[in-house]
Design a protein around this motif. Sequence first.
Motif, mmCIF file in Angstrom:
data_model
loop_
_atom_site.group_PDB
_atom_site.id
_atom_site.type_symbol
_atom_site.label_atom_id
_atom_site.label_comp_id
_atom_site.label_asym_id
_atom_site.label_seq_id
_atom_site.Cartn_x
_atom_site.Cartn_y
_atom_site.Cartn_z
ATOM 1 N N ALA A 183 0.829 -1.212 0.000
ATOM 2 C CA ALA A 183 0.000 0.000 0.000
ATOM 3 C C ALA A 183 0.863 1.262 0.000
ATOM 4 C CB ALA A 183 -0.935 -0.018 1.205
ATOM 5 N N LEU A 184 1.898 1.286 0.830
ATOM 6 C CA LEU A 184 2.752 2.467 0.900
ATOM 7 C C LEU A 184 3.512 2.689 -0.393
ATOM 8 C CD1 LEU A 184 4.170 2.157 4.541
ATOM 9 C CD2 LEU A 184 2.336 3.644 3.712
ATOM 10 N N TRP A 185 3.946 1.591 -1.027
ATOM 11 C CA TRP A 185 4.685 1.727 -2.284
ATOM 12 C C TRP A 185 3.774 2.305 -3.384
ATOM 13 C CZ3 TRP A 185 9.709 1.805 -2.407
ATOM 14 C CH2 TRP A 185 10.370 1.747 -3.622
ATOM 15 N N ALA A 186 2.548 1.839 -3.439
ATOM 16 C CA ALA A 186 1.602 2.410 -4.409
ATOM 17 C C ALA A 186 1.186 3.817 -4.007
ATOM 18 C CB ALA A 186 0.368 1.514 -4.521
ATOM 19 N N GLY A 187 1.173 4.084 -2.707
ATOM 20 C CA GLY A 187 0.799 5.415 -2.246
ATOM 21 C C GLY A 187 1.747 6.495 -2.718
#
Length: 434
Positions: A183-187
């Motif tokens: 999620a953080l990487w896509a965020g």
Amino acid sequence: MSGAADLKPIKAAPADFGTDPSAGEPGRWHGAFRRVVMGNGLISVLSVILALIAGSIMIAFTDPDVQRTAGYFFARPQDMLAAVWSSISGAYVALFQGAIYNFRVDGFAAGIKPLTETLKFATPLIAAGLGVGLAFRAGLFNIGGQGQMLMAAAAAGWVATSMNLPWPLHMLVAIVAGVVAGALWAGIAGILKARTGAHEVIVTIMLNHIAFYLLAWMLATQGILQAPGSNNPKTAAMAESAILPDILGPQYNLHAGFILALIAVAFTWWLLERSSLGFRFRAVGENPTAARVAGINVGRMYFSVMLIAGGLVGIAGVSQVLGTVTSGFGGDIDAGIGFDAITVALLGRSTPLGILAAGILFGAFKAGGFAMQASENVPIEIVLVVQSLIVLFIAAPPLVRAIFGLPQPGARTKPKKPKKPKKNAAQITEEVSA
């Protein structure tokens, strides 16, 4: 008053009954048929059929017996036709036996093993496809499935190899770590899109490269992911307390990652169809300008949808390292799933149930392709060509409709004019005299 008394109340036709046939308008069943033949779901099914037909042609042309009998086709055409039928039928029977049920072995438990392999291959495809499809519904192209999977695998793998916790706490912590990392990487792409307007396709592609080399560094560094005492770019085996349990027992490779994928399907369906947040996602995807005028914070929606999409893709990475490759993984842990997820999302029309079906279909291609190659000597590349053709036909719905003679969207059938009643001789004589 007498004229008013002669008026009779007119009964309204039922709303779902359709229009009056005498007026030449299509009725209820005709309208339902048009919605079916012009729907996106039918185009996906027909795309698969066309790709399988094209695959049949390639299977026949690459078969040695077909090539040999083609040399004397005009002398004995039945030999070539028999060879073509044998090659195509044998290949697809092998595909069925390798992907669904092997009726050549004894017992139902052994025969059903190919289906469990299909579901195992489908698990990461479904999860990653949901992440890509959810972003599509919000008007974003999430091409960063590879990077999100790699970061999720790295986080889940680090927890599974470095921490010492009891089961199931260890497993749950590893799952959460992988989902959060994805999620953080896509965020990152989401916040750049929201704050600066950076195109998500370019950002996610570059993040794929960054994730690949970052994982390579972590796999080559002692104390992070590299197995202790080893110089190979590979992790140690996952701890038993962090591994996803088998669903049907140790004789099958199907693990609980498939259950996580089903939960993700249900969650995504609820999010898109039953939640206000999902409604805002769809509104932004349909028309961001109109959504902004309606008071929706478009930038916040971009960031939120990428966070959730990355978490869904992260489930794919978690299922790989904690369920499929538990003896340690390297830099190829994504196995091309991040890009295959784009195809799955396209075939499933970015709907949760459609992605579920498309993921299982592509899982069947993966499981059955090996059986085709082993038993019928069919090149495995033909399966990849079939998958590519599916994408080609899905990207060209007018071509599919033209091949099958289906009406194009927006086409309307010309209403038939009601036939005038034939006039008898007396009416004709009266009109002439008048």
